[in-house]
Write an enzyme that holds these catalytic residues in place. Structure first.
Site, PDB file in Angstrom:
ATOM      1  N   ILE A   1       0.879  -1.168   0.000  1.00 26.25           N
ATOM      2  CA  ILE A   1       0.000   0.000   0.000  1.00 26.25           C
ATOM      3  C   ILE A   1       0.913   1.213   0.000  1.00 26.25           C
ATOM      4  O   ILE A   1       1.833   1.295   0.823  1.00 26.25           O
ATOM      5  CB  ILE A   1      -0.904   0.033   1.242  1.00 26.25           C
ATOM      6  CG1 ILE A   1      -1.797  -1.210   1.287  1.00 26.25           C
ATOM      7  CG2 ILE A   1      -1.755   1.305   1.270  1.00 26.25           C
ATOM      8  CD1 ILE A   1      -2.503  -1.404   2.616  1.00 26.25           C
TER       9      ILE A   1
ATOM     10  N   HIS B   1      -2.535  -8.305 -13.325  1.00 28.26           N
ATOM     11  CA  HIS B   1      -1.289  -8.656 -14.020  1.00 28.26           C
ATOM     12  C   HIS B   1      -0.870 -10.114 -13.814  1.00 28.26           C
ATOM     13  O   HIS B   1       0.243 -10.490 -14.156  1.00 28.26           O
ATOM     14  CB  HIS B   1      -0.146  -7.683 -13.693  1.00 28.26           C
ATOM     15  CG  HIS B   1       0.205  -7.524 -12.238  1.00 28.26           C
ATOM     16  ND1 HIS B   1       0.480  -6.293 -11.687  1.00 28.26           N
ATOM     17  CD2 HIS B   1       0.364  -8.412 -11.243  1.00 28.26           C
ATOM     18  CE1 HIS B   1       0.779  -6.432 -10.409  1.00 28.26           C
ATOM     19  NE2 HIS B   1       0.731  -7.723 -10.112  1.00 28.26           N
TER      20      HIS B   1
ATOM     21  N   PRO C   1       4.444  -0.252 -11.423  1.00 30.41           N
ATOM     22  CA  PRO C   1       5.177   0.259 -10.260  1.00 30.41           C
ATOM     23  C   PRO C   1       6.648  -0.123 -10.294  1.00 30.41           C
ATOM     24  O   PRO C   1       7.031  -1.155 -10.856  1.00 30.41           O
ATOM     25  CB  PRO C   1       4.475  -0.443  -9.094  1.00 30.41           C
ATOM     26  CG  PRO C   1       4.076  -1.768  -9.677  1.00 30.41           C
ATOM     27  CD  PRO C   1       3.713  -1.494 -11.123  1.00 30.41           C
TER      28      PRO C   1
ATOM     29  N   SER D   1      10.142  -0.436  -7.546  1.00 28.54           N
ATOM     30  CA  SER D   1      10.326  -0.961  -6.196  1.00 28.54           C
ATOM     31  C   SER D   1      10.040   0.144  -5.188  1.00 28.54           C
ATOM     32  O   SER D   1       9.909   1.311  -5.551  1.00 28.54           O
ATOM     33  CB  SER D   1      11.766  -1.448  -6.024  1.00 28.54           C
ATOM     34  OG  SER D   1      12.661  -0.383  -6.276  1.00 28.54           O
TER      35      SER D   1
ATOM     36  N   HIS E   1       4.568  -5.567 -15.773  1.00 26.06           N
ATOM     37  CA  HIS E   1       3.744  -5.264 -14.600  1.00 26.06           C
ATOM     38  C   HIS E   1       4.519  -4.510 -13.542  1.00 26.06           C
ATOM     39  O   HIS E   1       3.952  -4.126 -12.516  1.00 26.06           O
ATOM     40  CB  HIS E   1       3.182  -6.551 -14.002  1.00 26.06           C
ATOM     41  CG  HIS E   1       4.123  -7.315 -13.121  1.00 26.06           C
ATOM     42  ND1 HIS E   1       5.425  -7.597 -13.463  1.00 26.06           N
ATOM     43  CD2 HIS E   1       3.935  -7.874 -11.883  1.00 26.06           C
ATOM     44  CE1 HIS E   1       5.993  -8.291 -12.495  1.00 26.06           C
ATOM     45  NE2 HIS E   1       5.124  -8.464 -11.529  1.00 26.06           N
ATOM     46  N   GLY E   2       5.820  -4.302 -13.756  1.00 29.48           N
ATOM     47  CA  GLY E   2       6.621  -3.593 -12.770  1.00 29.48           C
ATOM     48  C   GLY E   2       8.087  -3.622 -13.137  1.00 29.48           C
ATOM     49  O   GLY E   2       8.442  -3.816 -14.303  1.00 29.48           O
ATOM     50  N   ALA E   3       8.932  -3.460 -12.125  1.00 32.23           N
ATOM     51  CA  ALA E   3      10.370  -3.437 -12.376  1.00 32.23           C
ATOM     52  C   ALA E   3      10.917  -4.849 -12.584  1.00 32.23           C
ATOM     53  O   ALA E   3      11.799  -5.074 -13.411  1.00 32.23           O
ATOM     54  CB  ALA E   3      11.094  -2.757 -11.217  1.00 32.23           C
TER      55      ALA E   3
END
Length: 390
Positions: A160, A263, A295, A297, A319-321
């Site tokens: 969150i 994702h 997003p 990290s 979906h992210g790093a």
């Protein structure tokens, strides 16, 4: 020019939106095994956050004809993101966000914890739980747990966050999935698929598939789509709790924009003129104009994006790093002083329990975004100022 490298397999090619030399050998082996599946269609698309996973790599988009591999979805069915832009700005926030963080941690259970009473039940959630009795018999004893975990975070890389965009506007963001019920359903169906005779000679039995037209496929599809809905409603419920917690500090808080995406999921789509079953494991849908969340990290940037509808990626993006080292390797490599330095300016727990989520355990999100510039357009750039991990 499309931004990908291409590898051959025994069946369809593999298209990567990242340099091949940056992918660990175990992940490359997984990709070759996936592309060699007799049901694989056209090619396997690999996002720039790719890394080794169970059966199938995280960061892969796999289209199959008349088949689906539960391991190509993952055990956290429906895992995904939700982000809300608010009317608050940085100037509205107190200098120290610790009290706000503690309030949210009191209101939203993390890790293996759950609520002590059922949260935010509306008609669609009631309908979802009414259909619980039709799920696989192996999860019958999890009904109460699934009810009380609705609106809870979970562990691992789930989070969150409170973020600021480049205009100093406040965003609320979270990342979570289908909790224990989704994991249990996934494990039941993966085990069932491995026993089917048509999967006997696969290069990796973890890639076992269900075939269209079979009872096993229909039972999996039923439970899968139920879990995907659970994950979606879990995020909506959690965001509602988060919003109410924030409203205790900011009574005039309002939502001005919202975006959400799965994702880890399955979607039945049409690509290159054929109807296929697409699994995105650590990948988002990025159809032209479609909003998404990517997003970084904790302690780095995150992005609100719109898809460019690139057919070579099956209209997908990362979906992210993506992790660049395992949790164990992160704990052996870094210490708490490193963690404190890398999360400077972020209000978060900084003890040993979250050391494996240190930013340097992940790939650089700026590199990931540069490698997929033909897949998504960045619309908002966010920076975390508060983070809660499970």
């Amino acid at each position: 020019m499309p931004v990908f490298n291409e590898l051959k397999s025994n069946n369809v090619p593999i298209k990567l939106w990242t340099p091949v030399e940056g992918v660990e050998s175990a992940a490359l082996d997984q990709l070759k095994n996936t592309a060699s599946l007799p049901w694989a269609f056209h090619h396997v698309a690999v996002c720039p956050d790719v890394h080794f996973g169970k059966g199938a790599t995280v960061g892969s988009v796999i289209a199959l004809k008349n088949a689906v591999s539960p391991a190509a979805v993952g055990v956290d069915i429906g895992c995904g993101m939700m982000a809300v832009k608010t009317n608050l700005t940085a100037n509205d926030l107190p200098e120290n966000l610790k009290d706000i963080r503690h309030q949210i941690e009191r209101d939203i259970p993390v890790g293996f914890n759950q609520h002590n009473k059922i949260q935010m039940i509306d008609h669609k959630v009631l309908k979802l739980f009414t259909n619980f009795e039709n799920l696989n018999v192996g999860v019958k004893d999890l009904f109460k747990k699934a009810c009380y975990q609705m609106g809870s975070l979970g562990g691992g890389n789930h989070f969150i966050e409170m973020c600021l965009d480049t205009e100093q506007q406040v965003w609320l963001m979270l990342h979570s999935g289908s909790r224990n019920i989704g994991k249990s359903l996934a494990e039941i169906h993966i085990a069932k698929a491995k026993k089917l005779v048509h999967n006997k000679y696969l290069p990796d039995r973890d890639l076992a598939v269900f075939l269209s037209g079979t009872i096993e496929m229909e039972e999996y599809r039923h439970d899968l789509y139920w879990a995907q809905q659970y994950a979606e409603y879990n995020r909506e419920t959690m965001m509602s709790i988060y919003f109410k917690a924030m409203a205790r500090f900011f009574p005039k808080l309002k939502k001005t924009f919202q975006v959400a995406c799965h994702h880890n999921y399955v979607s039945e789509e049409t690509h290159f003129g054929e109807d296929v079953i697409v699994t995105r494991k650590g990948a988002i849908s990025a159809q032209e104009g479609q909003w998404g969340i990517i997003p970084g990290s904790m302690g780095t940037k995150s992005y609100i994006v719109q898809g460019k509808g690139n057919p070579d990626s099956f209209n997908s993006a990362s979906h992210g790093a993506g992790r660049r080292m395992s949790r164990g390797a992160a704990r052996r490599t870094f210490n708490l002083a490193d963690f404190a330095e890398q999360t400077k300016g972020v209000e978060c727990n900084k003890d040993i329990s979250v050391l494996d989520e240190i930013p340097d355990a992940y790939k650089k999100i700026e590199d990931v975004m540069a490698n997929q510039s033909d897949l998504v357009e960045i619309k908002h750039e966010l920076k975390q100022i508060m983070c809660i991990k499970g």
